[in-house]
Design a protein around this motif. Structure first.
Motif, PDB file in Angstrom:
ATOM      1  N   VAL A 111      31.564  -6.051 -20.731  1.00 31.97           N
ATOM      2  CA  VAL A 111      30.513  -5.632 -19.816  1.00 31.97           C
ATOM      3  C   VAL A 111      30.495  -6.612 -18.657  1.00 31.97           C
ATOM      4  O   VAL A 111      30.686  -7.817 -18.856  1.00 31.97           O
ATOM      5  N   GLN A 112      30.303  -6.096 -17.438  1.00 35.99           N
ATOM      6  CA  GLN A 112      30.249  -6.964 -16.270  1.00 35.99           C
ATOM      7  C   GLN A 112      28.821  -7.449 -16.041  1.00 35.99           C
ATOM      8  O   GLN A 112      27.872  -6.684 -16.138  1.00 35.99           O
ATOM      9  N   LEU A 113      28.699  -8.763 -15.767  1.00 36.34           N
ATOM     10  CA  LEU A 113      27.396  -9.346 -15.472  1.00 36.34           C
ATOM     11  C   LEU A 113      27.497 -10.202 -14.221  1.00 36.34           C
ATOM     12  O   LEU A 113      28.552 -10.777 -13.932  1.00 36.34           O
ATOM     13  N   THR A 114      26.404 -10.316 -13.509  1.00 38.05           N
ATOM     14  CA  THR A 114      26.325 -11.234 -12.392  1.00 38.05           C
ATOM     15  C   THR A 114      25.481 -12.438 -12.815  1.00 38.05           C
ATOM     16  O   THR A 114      24.674 -12.328 -13.744  1.00 38.05           O
ATOM     17  N   PRO A 115      25.676 -13.592 -12.178  1.00 38.68           N
ATOM     18  CA  PRO A 115      24.887 -14.771 -12.546  1.00 38.68           C
ATOM     19  C   PRO A 115      23.387 -14.481 -12.535  1.00 38.68           C
ATOM     20  O   PRO A 115      22.878 -13.836 -11.627  1.00 38.68           O
ATOM     21  N   GLY A 116      22.737 -14.939 -13.579  1.00 35.64           N
ATOM     22  CA  GLY A 116      21.298 -14.716 -13.689  1.00 35.64           C
ATOM     23  C   GLY A 116      20.931 -13.531 -14.565  1.00 35.64           C
ATOM     24  O   GLY A 116      19.799 -13.438 -15.034  1.00 35.64           O
ATOM     25  N   GLY A 119      21.873  -7.978 -24.162  1.00 33.80           N
ATOM     26  CA  GLY A 119      21.508  -8.112 -25.555  1.00 33.80           C
ATOM     27  C   GLY A 119      22.753  -8.084 -26.420  1.00 33.80           C
ATOM     28  O   GLY A 119      23.821  -7.628 -25.998  1.00 33.80           O
ATOM     29  N   PHE A 120      22.652  -8.607 -27.628  1.00 40.21           N
ATOM     30  CA  PHE A 120      23.755  -8.573 -28.592  1.00 40.21           C
ATOM     31  C   PHE A 120      23.191  -8.024 -29.888  1.00 40.21           C
ATOM     32  O   PHE A 120      22.290  -8.612 -30.491  1.00 40.21           O
ATOM     33  N   SER A 121      23.721  -6.871 -30.292  1.00 41.29           N
ATOM     34  CA  SER A 121      23.214  -6.176 -31.473  1.00 41.29           C
ATOM     35  C   SER A 121      24.297  -6.101 -32.539  1.00 41.29           C
ATOM     36  O   SER A 121      25.375  -5.550 -32.302  1.00 41.29           O
ATOM     37  N   PHE A 122      24.010  -6.647 -33.722  1.00 39.49           N
ATOM     38  CA  PHE A 122      24.965  -6.561 -34.825  1.00 39.49           C
ATOM     39  C   PHE A 122      25.135  -5.110 -35.264  1.00 39.49           C
ATOM     40  O   PHE A 122      26.232  -4.678 -35.608  1.00 39.49           O
ATOM     41  N   VAL A 129      24.760  -2.249 -33.549  1.00 39.15           N
ATOM     42  CA  VAL A 129      25.536  -1.452 -32.593  1.00 39.15           C
ATOM     43  C   VAL A 129      26.987  -1.934 -32.544  1.00 39.15           C
ATOM     44  O   VAL A 129      27.917  -1.163 -32.382  1.00 39.15           O
ATOM     45  N   GLY A 130      27.174  -3.253 -32.683  1.00 39.44           N
ATOM     46  CA  GLY A 130      28.529  -3.784 -32.707  1.00 39.44           C
ATOM     47  C   GLY A 130      28.921  -4.557 -31.474  1.00 39.44           C
ATOM     48  O   GLY A 130      30.102  -4.597 -31.117  1.00 39.44           O
ATOM     49  N   GLY A 131      27.947  -5.210 -30.824  1.00 39.34           N
ATOM     50  CA  GLY A 131      28.300  -6.025 -29.682  1.00 39.34           C
ATOM     51  C   GLY A 131      27.226  -6.059 -28.629  1.00 39.34           C
ATOM     52  O   GLY A 131      26.038  -5.894 -28.914  1.00 39.34           O
ATOM     53  N   VAL A 132      27.667  -6.255 -27.377  1.00 39.56           N
ATOM     54  CA  VAL A 132      26.718  -6.436 -26.283  1.00 39.56           C
ATOM     55  C   VAL A 132      26.116  -5.102 -25.863  1.00 39.56           C
ATOM     56  O   VAL A 132      26.757  -4.051 -25.950  1.00 39.56           O
ATOM     57  N   VAL A 133      24.878  -5.173 -25.403  1.00 38.75           N
ATOM     58  CA  VAL A 133      24.144  -3.993 -24.935  1.00 38.75           C
ATOM     59  C   VAL A 133      23.467  -4.364 -23.623  1.00 38.75           C
ATOM     60  O   VAL A 133      22.644  -5.289 -23.597  1.00 38.75           O
ATOM     61  N   PRO A 134      23.809  -3.673 -22.515  1.00 39.46           N
ATOM     62  CA  PRO A 134      23.156  -3.980 -21.237  1.00 39.46           C
ATOM     63  C   PRO A 134      21.652  -3.766 -21.326  1.00 39.46           C
ATOM     64  O   PRO A 134      21.181  -2.868 -22.022  1.00 39.46           O
ATOM     65  N   LEU A 135      20.931  -4.588 -20.602  1.00 39.70           N
ATOM     66  CA  LEU A 135      19.472  -4.468 -20.598  1.00 39.70           C
ATOM     67  C   LEU A 135      18.977  -3.603 -19.454  1.00 39.70           C
ATOM     68  O   LEU A 135      17.795  -3.306 -19.358  1.00 39.70           O
ATOM     69  N   SER A 136      19.900  -3.202 -18.565  1.00 38.83           N
ATOM     70  CA  SER A 136      19.543  -2.305 -17.468  1.00 38.83           C
ATOM     71  C   SER A 136      20.792  -1.548 -17.068  1.00 38.83           C
ATOM     72  O   SER A 136      21.902  -1.859 -17.495  1.00 38.83           O
TER      73      SER A 136
END
Length: 275
Positions: free
Chosen positions: A166-171, A175-178, A180-187
Motif C-alpha cells: 500500500v502506498q503511504l505519504t509521510p504522516g 491499520g494492520f489486521s491479523f 484480514v491478513g495485513g495492512v488496511v488503509p484508513l482512508s
C-alpha cells in the motif's frame, strides 16, 4: 526394500532419550521433518555427539524403525559456530526453528524450506557482535533487522505473508489486521483484501490489531526482498522502530500458527529490557 536411506538435513531440536541417546528433529531436503534417535550420542566419545547439535547440517544415513528412525551415520556439511557465541543470535535461530517446526511438512520434500533456513542462518552467523562506528546499537538493530526479515521470508514460503503493498505519504498511517491478513488503509478506496473478505465493508471495518506509520510500512515492504536487510543503508537505526515491526510480525505469526513462539520471550529479555 532396504530399510536404510540417505538424507541431507539440519538439526532443529533434540531431547534426551534413555540413558545415553537423543531424539532429534531434523528438517531434511528429501523427506521434510524427520524424528530420529541418535544412539549413544550423549556419551563423551560418541562420533554423533557434535554432529547432532542444533543447526548443524549433515549428510545422514538412517534406518527405518517401527516407531522411530535411527541415525547410523552423520557427516557434517555445514555449521554456524558463531550462533552459540552470541545469545541474541542463538535466540534468533531458535525463533526461526520454531517457525520451521510449525510450517514444515513430514514425508515430503522440503528442499526450498531447508535452503531458505540455511541462507538466513548463514547471514545471521556473519553478523558482527559489534560495530565500532555505531557501538552496540548498530549490532542490536542489525540483529532485529535480520530476525524480522527471516520471519517474513518463512511466512512467505508458507503462504502466510501479510499484505503490505500500500502506498503511504509521510504522516499517514495504515491499520494492520491479523484477521484480514495485513495492512488496511484508513482512508481512500477499499483495501484489496475486501475482495477476499467480502464480509468487511465500509460500514463495518475489520478489527485492527495495530497501526503503522509510513516508515514502518516501508521497512515491512523492504523485508520481502531477498537481499540482506541492512538498517544502515535504509537509514533505519531506530531500535524502537524495529521492535515495533518485530512484535507486529510476531503477533501476526502466532495468530496464524495458532501457537506462541516460546523463543520470543528471550528476544524480549534481550532487547526490550536493554532498549
Amino acid at each position: 526394500m532396504s530399510r536404510t536411506y540417505k538424507a541431507t538435513g539440519i538439526n532443529l531440536k533434540s531431547l534426551p532419550l534413555g540413558e545415553s541417546d537423543r531424539l532429534v528433529t531434523i528438517l531434511t531436503a528429501e523427506y521434510g521433518l524427520v524424528q530420529a534417535v541418535a544412539p549413544g550420542s550423549r556419551k563423551p566419545k560418541s562420533s554423533l555427539r557434535g554432529r547432532i547439535e542444533p543447526f548443524v547440517v549433515n549428510e545422514l544415513l538412517l534406518v527405518k524403525g517401527r516407531s522411530l528412525d535411527k541415525i547410523i551415520q552423520a557427516e557434517t556439511l555445514e555449521s554456524y559456530p558463531r550462533l552459540c557465541q552470541d545469545l541474541g543470535k542463538l535466540a534468533t535461530s531458535q525463533y526461526w526453528a520454531e517457525m520451521v517446526l510449525a510450517v514444515g511438512l513430514s514425508d515430503q520434500p522440503q528442499a526450498e524450506l531447508l535452503e531458505l533456513l540455511k541462507l538466513h542462518l548463514q547471514r545471521l552467523d556473519q553478523l558482527p557482535h559489534d560495530v565500532p562506528s555505531h557501538s552496540s546499537d548498530f549490532a542490536a538493530v542489525s540483529l532485529l533487522c535480520s530476525l524480522t526479515q527471516g520471519v517474513f521470508h518463512l511466512l512467505t514460503l508458507a503462504g502466510l505473508a501479510p499484505q503490505v503493498h500500500v502506498q503511504l505519504t509521510p504522516g499517514e498511517r495504515v491499520g494492520f489486521s491479523f484477521e484480514v491478513g495485513g495492512v488496511v488503509p484508513l482512508s481512500g478506496p477499499p483495501h484489496p483484501a475486501s475482495t477476499h473478505c467480502p464480509e468487511y465493508d465500509l460500514i463495518t471495518p475489520p478489527p485492527m490489531n495495530t497501526f503503522l506509520g509510513a516508515q514502518e510500512l516501508t521497512l515491512l515492504q523492504h523485508l520481502a526482498q531477498i537481499e540482506p536487510c541492512n538498517p544502515h543503508t535504509l537509514n533505519a537505526l531506530n531500535k524502537a522502530l524495529w521492535l515495533k515491526i518485530e512484535q507486529t510480525l510476531r503477533n501476526y505469526t502466532q495468530y496464524h500458527l495458532g501457537k506462541p513462539i516460546q523463543s520470543a520471550a528471550l528476544v524480549d529479555t534481550l532487547f526490550i529490557v536493554d532498549f
